[in-house]
Design an enzyme around this catalytic site. Sequence first.
Site, PDB file in Angstrom:
ATOM      1  N   ASN A   6     -11.530   3.181  -6.759  1.00  0.00           N
ATOM      2  CA  ASN A   6     -11.501   1.966  -5.950  1.00  0.00           C
ATOM      3  C   ASN A   6     -12.947   1.610  -5.615  1.00  0.00           C
ATOM      4  O   ASN A   6     -13.580   2.288  -4.804  1.00  0.00           O
ATOM      5  CB  ASN A   6     -10.682   2.233  -4.675  1.00  0.00           C
ATOM      6  CG  ASN A   6     -10.694   1.054  -3.730  1.00  0.00           C
ATOM      7  OD1 ASN A   6     -11.163  -0.030  -4.072  1.00  0.00           O
ATOM      8  ND2 ASN A   6     -10.189   1.257  -2.516  1.00  0.00           N
ATOM      9  N   LYS A   8     -14.045  -1.017  -4.136  1.00  0.00           N
ATOM     10  CA  LYS A   8     -14.119  -1.777  -2.870  1.00  0.00           C
ATOM     11  C   LYS A   8     -15.040  -2.994  -3.033  1.00  0.00           C
ATOM     12  O   LYS A   8     -15.011  -3.659  -4.054  1.00  0.00           O
ATOM     13  CB  LYS A   8     -14.555  -0.851  -1.745  1.00  0.00           C
ATOM     14  CG  LYS A   8     -13.699   0.415  -1.673  1.00  0.00           C
ATOM     15  CD  LYS A   8     -13.877   1.178  -0.409  1.00  0.00           C
ATOM     16  CE  LYS A   8     -13.053   2.453  -0.472  1.00  0.00           C
ATOM     17  NZ  LYS A   8     -13.020   3.192   0.763  1.00  0.00           N
ATOM     18  N   HIS A  86      -3.615  -0.346   1.148  1.00  0.00           N
ATOM     19  CA  HIS A  86      -4.800   0.489   1.415  1.00  0.00           C
ATOM     20  C   HIS A  86      -5.134   0.448   2.907  1.00  0.00           C
ATOM     21  O   HIS A  86      -4.970  -0.576   3.565  1.00  0.00           O
ATOM     22  CB  HIS A  86      -5.987  -0.010   0.580  1.00  0.00           C
ATOM     23  CG  HIS A  86      -7.142   0.940   0.641  1.00  0.00           C
ATOM     24  ND1 HIS A  86      -8.059   0.925   1.660  1.00  0.00           N
ATOM     25  CD2 HIS A  86      -7.491   1.974  -0.168  1.00  0.00           C
ATOM     26  CE1 HIS A  86      -8.939   1.890   1.465  1.00  0.00           C
ATOM     27  NE2 HIS A  86      -8.613   2.537   0.357  1.00  0.00           N
ATOM     28  N   GLU A  88      -7.813   0.238   4.527  1.00  0.00           N
ATOM     29  CA  GLU A  88      -8.766  -0.775   5.001  1.00  0.00           C
ATOM     30  C   GLU A  88      -8.081  -2.127   5.165  1.00  0.00           C
ATOM     31  O   GLU A  88      -8.429  -2.908   6.054  1.00  0.00           O
ATOM     32  CB  GLU A  88      -9.966  -0.840   4.042  1.00  0.00           C
ATOM     33  CG  GLU A  88     -10.894   0.345   4.277  1.00  0.00           C
ATOM     34  CD  GLU A  88     -11.651   0.833   3.057  1.00  0.00           C
ATOM     35  OE1 GLU A  88     -11.747   0.098   2.066  1.00  0.00           O
ATOM     36  OE2 GLU A  88     -12.130   1.979   3.120  1.00  0.00           O
ATOM     37  N   GLU A 155      -3.395   8.930   1.454  1.00  0.00           N
ATOM     38  CA  GLU A 155      -4.805   8.857   1.835  1.00  0.00           C
ATOM     39  C   GLU A 155      -4.930   8.913   3.354  1.00  0.00           C
ATOM     40  O   GLU A 155      -4.810   7.866   4.021  1.00  0.00           O
ATOM     41  CB  GLU A 155      -5.416   7.542   1.351  1.00  0.00           C
ATOM     42  CG  GLU A 155      -5.386   7.336  -0.138  1.00  0.00           C
ATOM     43  CD  GLU A 155      -6.480   6.380  -0.583  1.00  0.00           C
ATOM     44  OE1 GLU A 155      -7.351   6.812  -1.313  1.00  0.00           O
ATOM     45  OE2 GLU A 155      -6.477   5.214  -0.151  1.00  0.00           O
ATOM     46  N   GLY A 161     -13.846   8.037   3.232  1.00  0.00           N
ATOM     47  CA  GLY A 161     -15.273   7.736   3.406  1.00  0.00           C
ATOM     48  C   GLY A 161     -15.966   8.592   4.445  1.00  0.00           C
ATOM     49  O   GLY A 161     -17.087   8.286   4.858  1.00  0.00           O
ATOM     50  N   SER A 191     -12.211  11.173   0.415  1.00  0.00           N
ATOM     51  CA  SER A 191     -13.371  12.053   0.227  1.00  0.00           C
ATOM     52  C   SER A 191     -13.231  13.012  -0.949  1.00  0.00           C
ATOM     53  O   SER A 191     -13.693  14.155  -0.888  1.00  0.00           O
ATOM     54  CB  SER A 191     -13.689  12.800   1.529  1.00  0.00           C
ATOM     55  OG  SER A 191     -14.115  11.874   2.509  1.00  0.00           O
TER      56      SER A 191
END
Length: 233
Positions: A6, A8, A86, A88, A155, A161, A191
């Site tokens: 991904n 991003k 996701h 985010e 996730e 991150g 990660s």
Amino acid sequence: MIIAANLKTNLTRSATHQYIDTITKCIQNTAQEVVVFPAIASLDCFDTKLTIGAQNAYPVEKGAFTGEIGLEHLEEFNIKTILIGHSERRHILGESQEFIAKKFDYFKAQGFQIIYCVGEPLEIRDSSKEAVLAYLYKQYEGIDTAYENLIIAYEPVWAIGTGKIPTLEDIQDIHAELKKKSQAPLLYGGSVKVNNVKDILQVKNVDGVLVGSAALYAEHFCSMIQAADALTL
Ligand code: PEP
């Protein structure tokens, strides 16, 4: 195994072409299913056997949805894979479960391969396993877990991150629970790096990985694909 990147909001279109060229050369003999999600503005027709997916799209063919892209834009590039749910998009962009389920239904009706993400934030993680499962199960609401083109990615939000990952035992434990909800391939994300991917890929019920920051370097992502090959070839 499924090894997905991904990217991003990173890499311009020209940098993405270079990235995909490098990965394409590296995967010539791979046994893995490799998927790359470029930034939306970097989508294009790429000369590759990699699967190229969209990080997001609005559940509509086209229309008055300022700042969004629709099915028509994905079709232009022959894209048939999409990332939905996701963290985010859930936590920074405020997508509700109801909207996520609507998006899921729309792209399912179009026959898309869907990588559907679930994950709990730290405060839930710090309470109890029951709380974690209850939180994750809510993210299955309205989702057809028997959809034949579904891949799920677990996730944990606190691992994305941050450089922190659950123990391998914890990954195995949650994956075993999630497999009871759906038999779809189940990826781990959060990660994943060159130095931990081999261990993670060997955990029971881990069918692949979804990688963010560490995949931004084509050489690192290639090493991860090669690590998967070393385990499966
Ligand atoms: C992600 O955002 O899907 C992700 C796994 O990110 P990172 O690898 O940077 O934790």
